[in-house]
Structures are given as structure tokens and as C-alpha cells.
Scaffold this motif. Structure first.
Motif, PDB file in Angstrom:
ATOM      1  N   LEU A  44      16.124  -5.926 -27.954  1.00 14.86           N
ATOM      2  CA  LEU A  44      17.415  -5.264 -27.777  1.00 14.86           C
ATOM      3  C   LEU A  44      18.539  -6.293 -27.713  1.00 14.86           C
ATOM      4  O   LEU A  44      18.500  -7.227 -26.915  1.00 14.86           O
ATOM      5  N   GLU A  45      19.552  -6.118 -28.563  1.00 17.84           N
ATOM      6  CA  GLU A  45      20.698  -7.034 -28.608  1.00 17.84           C
ATOM      7  C   GLU A  45      21.988  -6.379 -28.136  1.00 17.84           C
ATOM      8  O   GLU A  45      22.854  -7.055 -27.596  1.00 17.84           O
ATOM      9  N   VAL A  46      22.123  -5.058 -28.362  1.00 23.66           N
ATOM     10  CA  VAL A  46      23.350  -4.347 -27.982  1.00 23.66           C
ATOM     11  C   VAL A  46      22.968  -3.107 -27.179  1.00 23.66           C
ATOM     12  O   VAL A  46      22.126  -2.318 -27.611  1.00 23.66           O
ATOM     13  N   PHE A  47      23.598  -2.948 -25.996  1.00 23.51           N
ATOM     14  CA  PHE A  47      23.359  -1.782 -25.148  1.00 23.51           C
ATOM     15  C   PHE A  47      24.703  -1.156 -24.817  1.00 23.51           C
ATOM     16  O   PHE A  47      25.568  -1.791 -24.214  1.00 23.51           O
ATOM     17  N   GLN A  48      24.890   0.102 -25.235  1.00 23.74           N
ATOM     18  CA  GLN A  48      26.146   0.819 -25.001  1.00 23.74           C
ATOM     19  C   GLN A  48      25.895   1.903 -23.958  1.00 23.74           C
ATOM     20  O   GLN A  48      25.037   2.758 -24.157  1.00 23.74           O
ATOM     21  N   PHE A  49      26.654   1.852 -22.853  1.00 20.99           N
ATOM     22  CA  PHE A  49      26.423   2.824 -21.785  1.00 20.99           C
ATOM     23  C   PHE A  49      27.729   3.308 -21.166  1.00 20.99           C
ATOM     24  O   PHE A  49      27.757   3.751 -20.024  1.00 20.99           O
ATOM     25  N   ALA A  50      28.840   3.256 -21.905  1.00 19.65           N
ATOM     26  CA  ALA A  50      30.120   3.759 -21.403  1.00 19.65           C
ATOM     27  C   ALA A  50      30.014   5.266 -21.155  1.00 19.65           C
ATOM     28  O   ALA A  50      29.242   5.962 -21.792  1.00 19.65           O
ATOM     29  N   GLY A  51      30.809   5.759 -20.193  1.00 21.28           N
ATOM     30  CA  GLY A  51      30.818   7.192 -19.919  1.00 21.28           C
ATOM     31  C   GLY A  51      29.684   7.672 -19.037  1.00 21.28           C
ATOM     32  O   GLY A  51      29.297   8.837 -19.107  1.00 21.28           O
ATOM     33  N   ASN A  52      29.139   6.779 -18.212  1.00 22.20           N
ATOM     34  CA  ASN A  52      28.133   7.145 -17.210  1.00 22.20           C
ATOM     35  C   ASN A  52      28.679   6.743 -15.838  1.00 22.20           C
ATOM     36  O   ASN A  52      28.335   5.690 -15.309  1.00 22.20           O
ATOM     37  N   PRO A  53      29.566   7.562 -15.268  1.00 22.26           N
ATOM     38  CA  PRO A  53      30.285   7.150 -14.053  1.00 22.26           C
ATOM     39  C   PRO A  53      29.395   6.774 -12.885  1.00 22.26           C
ATOM     40  O   PRO A  53      29.707   5.844 -12.142  1.00 22.26           O
ATOM     41  N   LYS A  54      28.264   7.446 -12.706  1.00 21.69           N
ATOM     42  CA  LYS A  54      27.397   7.127 -11.566  1.00 21.69           C
ATOM     43  C   LYS A  54      26.796   5.727 -11.712  1.00 21.69           C
ATOM     44  O   LYS A  54      26.647   5.005 -10.728  1.00 21.69           O
ATOM     45  N   LEU A  55      26.449   5.362 -12.939  1.00 19.96           N
ATOM     46  CA  LEU A  55      25.896   4.030 -13.171  1.00 19.96           C
ATOM     47  C   LEU A  55      26.941   2.959 -12.887  1.00 19.96           C
ATOM     48  O   LEU A  55      26.639   1.894 -12.354  1.00 19.96           O
ATOM     49  N   HIS A  56      28.192   3.263 -13.200  1.00 20.86           N
ATOM     50  CA  HIS A  56      29.268   2.300 -13.000  1.00 20.86           C
ATOM     51  C   HIS A  56      29.716   2.201 -11.540  1.00 20.86           C
ATOM     52  O   HIS A  56      30.487   1.317 -11.192  1.00 20.86           O
ATOM     53  N   GLU A  57      29.252   3.116 -10.678  1.00 24.89           N
ATOM     54  CA  GLU A  57      29.636   3.065  -9.262  1.00 24.89           C
ATOM     55  C   GLU A  57      29.089   1.832  -8.558  1.00 24.89           C
ATOM     56  O   GLU A  57      29.665   1.354  -7.596  1.00 24.89           O
ATOM     57  N   ARG A  58      27.942   1.312  -9.021  1.00 26.44           N
ATOM     58  CA  ARG A  58      27.367   0.115  -8.413  1.00 26.44           C
ATOM     59  C   ARG A  58      28.272  -1.072  -8.677  1.00 26.44           C
ATOM     60  O   ARG A  58      28.686  -1.311  -9.803  1.00 26.44           O
ATOM     61  N   ALA A  59      28.540  -1.836  -7.648  1.00 27.58           N
ATOM     62  CA  ALA A  59      29.385  -3.019  -7.822  1.00 27.58           C
ATOM     63  C   ALA A  59      28.740  -4.033  -8.764  1.00 27.58           C
ATOM     64  O   ALA A  59      29.427  -4.755  -9.474  1.00 27.58           O
TER      65      ALA A  59
END
Length: 199
Positions: A44-59
Motif C-alpha cells: 500500500l502506497e496511498v491511503f485516502q480516509f477523508a470524511g471519517n470524523p470519528k477517526l479524525h477525533e484522535r489526536a
């Protein structure tokens, strides 16, 4: 398979089969709060995960993502950077502080010490203990198999323990032990013996 898109499906976890040739994974606009169930993706070289607010809550979500993905990961796409960006060097520095099995723990859905906790002296050995105990508890009974010349593997009846003592019927055969771990992202584990000969 080079690319895989799972966008806009309200996914809550990434239970999926292994895709060892996958180079780009997009899981944008879902409801992920962790990377539980994500398989090891060695290319895996590119991982796109924008638009997952709960995942982004972690500092430390960038660290968690980098740990869950393989060392081949080069670019990520998050809410902060909607276009694929290089992983910041400080994230690589933080990831290097974790033991090698930390990625397995993240993919199994376990909480790991934050980079701050590790910098403050958190005991990473406890993480190792929890990992090994969890695998042992989730291990299902073993299965032992015998392979005679030019015949398929056949299950050895009642051989389900961690050890097996060969019998006369095993001479000139190879043995295989299978261990299944009832945790997401864990493939069956197996080991093979050489052909058994009489001593």
C-alpha cells in the motif's frame, strides 16, 4: 489489483480480505472510528480516509494510520489535506518508537499508548503481553494433517492439541499443523514438517 474504493458506504470498520498487491485504498466519507479488521497490505502506497470524523477525533490519528498501514505507505489523504500528501517526517519518527507488532494491534482494534505516553515512559512491554495473551485466548483448536506421497492433505482424527506425537501411519508422510485465530485480520497460521523417516 492496484486500487480499491469504498467511499460513501457508512462503513464502521474495515473487515476485508487480504489484498497483497493493493497500492491505493480509498475509504473516504464513511463512519470509521478505527482501522479494526484492516488486513496487512504490504504494498500500500496511498491511503485516502477523508470524511471519517470519528477517526479524525484522535489526536494521534496520523500515527495510528501509519502504524496500521505497511512501511510502503507514502501518501495519505485526510480532512486536513484532501489531496494526497506525503506523510510528515515527524510521523515516521513517532512510528519508529513503537514495537514492530504495534500495527497488528491497531488492525485488531486495540488501543495503543499514544506517542506522548511512550515519550513519557509508558511500558511498551505491557502492549506485547496484551497482544500475545489476546492471540492465545482467540486461538481455536489446532488441526493436524498428514500428506502421503501424491495424495492430498488428510485430517488426522482427534489431533487437535498444540502438540502431536507421530505414529507408524505417519512414516514417509509430511505433517502440517493449522492454527486459526478468531480475531479480525488474522489469517490461518500453519507449519510443515519434513517427510518423517524411521530412525
Amino acid at each position: 489489483m492496484g486500487s480499491f474504493y469504498f467511499c460513501g458506504y457508512t462503513l464502521i470498520y474495515l473487515q476485508m480480505t487480504g489484498l497483497p498487491q493493493l497500492r491505493m485504498l480509498s475509504v473516504c466519507d464513511n463512519d470509521l472510528d478505527s482501522l479494526t479488521g484492516m488486513p496487512y497490505l504490504p504494498k500500500l502506497e496511498v491511503f485516502q480516509f477523508a470524511g471519517n470524523p470519528k477517526l479524525h477525533e484522535r489526536a494521534d490519528f496520523l500515527t495510528v494510520v501509519a502504524l496500521a498501514c505497511s512501511s510502503s505507505l507514502k501518501r495519505i489523504c485526510s480532512d486536513q489535506n484532501p489531496a494526497p500528501q506525503l506523510i510528515p517526517s515527524e510521523v515516521h519518527d513517532i512510528v519508529s518508537q513503537y514495537p514492530t507488532y504495534a500495527g497488528d494491534c491497531v488492525r485488531l482494534g486495540w488501543d495503543i499508548p499514544s506517542a506522548t505516553e511512550i515519550a513519557e515512559g509508558a511500558d511498551v512491554g505491557k502492549l506485547a503481553d496484551a497482544f500475545l495473551i489476546g492471540v492465545q485466548q482467540a486461538a481455536l483448536p489446532h488441526g493436524w494433517y498428514r500428506e502421503a506421497a501424491n495424495r492430498p492433505w488428510r485430517e488426522i482424527p482427534k489431533a487437535t492439541s498444540r502438540s502431536y506425537v507421530p505414529c507408524d501411519g505417519d512414516l514417509q508422510c509430511r505433517l502440517k499443523v493449522m492454527c486459526y485465530v478468531d480475531l479480525p485480520g488474522f489469517p490461518p497460521l500453519f507449519a510443515l514438517s519434513p517427510k518423517l523417516v524411521e530412525i
